[in-house]
Design an enzyme around this catalytic site. Sequence first.
Site, PDB file in Angstrom:
ATOM      1  N   GLU A 334       0.805  -1.234   0.000  1.00 11.13           N
ATOM      2  CA  GLU A 334       0.000   0.000   0.000  1.00 11.13           C
ATOM      3  C   GLU A 334       0.838   1.283   0.000  1.00 11.13           C
ATOM      4  O   GLU A 334       0.530   2.223   0.728  1.00 11.13           O
ATOM      5  CB  GLU A 334      -0.913   0.016   1.240  1.00 11.13           C
ATOM      6  CG  GLU A 334      -1.876  -1.139   1.283  1.00 11.13           C
ATOM      7  CD  GLU A 334      -2.663  -1.221   2.583  1.00 11.13           C
ATOM      8  OE1 GLU A 334      -3.865  -1.504   2.508  1.00 11.13           O
ATOM      9  OE2 GLU A 334      -2.083  -1.021   3.667  1.00 11.13           O
TER      10      GLU A 334
HETATM   11  C1  TNX Z   1      -4.268  -3.926   4.904  1.00 10.14           C
HETATM   12  S1  TNX Z   1      -2.561  -6.253   4.607  1.00 10.14           S
HETATM   13  C2  TNX Z   1      -2.981  -3.686   5.315  1.00 10.14           C
HETATM   14  C3  TNX Z   1      -2.725  -3.304   6.705  1.00 10.14           C
HETATM   15  C4  TNX Z   1      -3.996  -3.129   7.483  1.00 10.14           C
HETATM   16  C5  TNX Z   1      -4.951  -4.230   7.131  1.00 10.14           C
HETATM   17  C6  TNX Z   1      -6.211  -4.208   7.937  1.00 10.14           C
HETATM   18  C7  TNX Z   1      -1.551  -5.241   4.291  1.00 10.14           C
HETATM   19  C8  TNX Z   1      -0.343  -5.738   3.678  1.00 10.14           C
HETATM   20  N1  TNX Z   1      -1.868  -3.973   4.555  1.00 10.14           N
HETATM   21  O1  TNX Z   1      -1.954  -2.137   6.739  1.00 10.14           O
HETATM   22  O2  TNX Z   1      -3.698  -3.156   8.821  1.00 10.14           O
HETATM   23  O3  TNX Z   1      -5.275  -4.123   5.785  1.00 10.14           O
HETATM   24  O4  TNX Z   1      -6.999  -5.311   7.717  1.00 10.14           O
END
Ligand code: TNX
Length: 528
Positions: A334
Amino acid sequence: MKNNLVIFTLVSTIISAMMACTSKSPTDLTKVSIIPKPVSVTADSGTFALTTRTDILVPEEPAEIAGTGQYLADMLNRSTGLGLDVVAGSKKPGKGDIQLVLSEDDAGLGDEGYEMIITGKLLKVTAYKPAGLFYGVQTIRQLLPARVEMDTLQEGPWEIATGTIRDYPDYSYRGAMRDVARHFFGVDDIKIFIDQMAAYKMNVLHMHLSDDQGWRIEIKSWPNLTIYGSKTEVGGGEGGFYTQEEYADIVQYAGERYITVIPEIDMPGHTNAALSSYHELNIGGKATEPYTGTNVGFSTLDTRSETTYRFVDDVIRELAGLTPGQYIHIGGDESHSTSLEDYIYFVNRVQDIVISHGKKVLGWDEIALATLKPGAIVQYWAKASNAISGVNQGAKVLMSPSRYAYIDMKYDSTSTYGYNWAGYIEVDHAYNWDPATLVPEIKKENIVGIEAPLWAETISDRQQAEYLLYPRLPGYAEVGWTPAANRDWDDYRIRLADHGARMKAMGISFYRSTRVDWDREKPGSEIE
Ligand code: TNX
């Protein structure tokens, strides 16, 4: 007076006779609820019993087997009070002894498998490697009544049905992730979790040590990371961090339980805690404000600044020095505030840094957008196309598909904690998937195993974490250990129901999913 004594003796004889009738000795090993389900179990209708004369026999070498023996002795002595001793050397087994044996003869058991032969006289566990004996010991726990898990003295008898168990895992990576960045969890909480993972034969603990809301590991060359960056968490709580000594203690505690710790520093996004601690890591050179919300994707390191790479090099160097495991997790998810070009440049350089410190790279599936280095593992969570690109580059895949494996998802709309962006994940849904067929292009030979990540935006203490972890975690342990062909929800849900008493005895506050008949009648379910 004499009459009273006669009546007393008579009454107590009747009571013990009645008790003997209700607690029948176990004679069918195939009826025991073992999680994860072993490869094969055969019964031969007898009973083995632990007594005050039971010894745990271990070889002189290697010394870690005595460690496993002592772990078993401590565990059993707490609840049984039998005072079992560990005896190293070549003492001939006596009646009721437990024997742990390493053998070169049975390479088929692999690095983690064991064979257990239980007769009326002896319980003998054989393994090819020490980890197998540790897993055999975990199985012994589950063969005994649930009350063996209590940490107070319980009534016997301590009997086990006789027969043979042969067992080894399907996947070599059976992991869970703890997010200690969104809310901090201290050393004691993590150690309790390590013990719980070990009970289900899980072997990797991925620690998500940094994120926008907090930096949780002491880095001596960049002290502000903990002076400032550790003092926040979601919702404005006080945060916290592990000193290097505390982190090393966690790593050692895990190692003694055959669990490898994989530390994650999430980069180049998810870095606000670092960006607010050091202005020079920011594009534009100005420090950000600390962050206690739950948004993602707004932060990025300056990927075109050499200061950033000096920072990453120092952090990875210190972390690698504290981490005996092969892998360092570089995050990479992300990074919505980093351009694709900058992201690829960054991931390529950071991979080289990890390798220069003698470690291999693990990262969320987005890292496959870069050019993966040999030995890299891609953690599939969101985009199958990323994971497939990883496979095409020769990388292995760690399966954490969010819609099945995200243990921070709610069970259903009534759940107290958790998110639901990846859907609701009830206990059966968490169990009913096959890592090897989920994405047709990702074949079994490309997969190292599975991991259930526990993100911690919605949970801040051990009970809340356990509500999300249990009863799903044992299911993930079985998905990783037991071949898909041997797994079946209707069979599993009965075994899981029997583990209700066991989890309770271990002090785990689990969610009583209505998909499981927790009140099913079963010997050992007396702890309610
Ligand atoms: C996505 S999973 C994210 C996390 C969040 C999560 C909450 C991932 C690699 N990144 O930063 O905590 O969703 O469900």
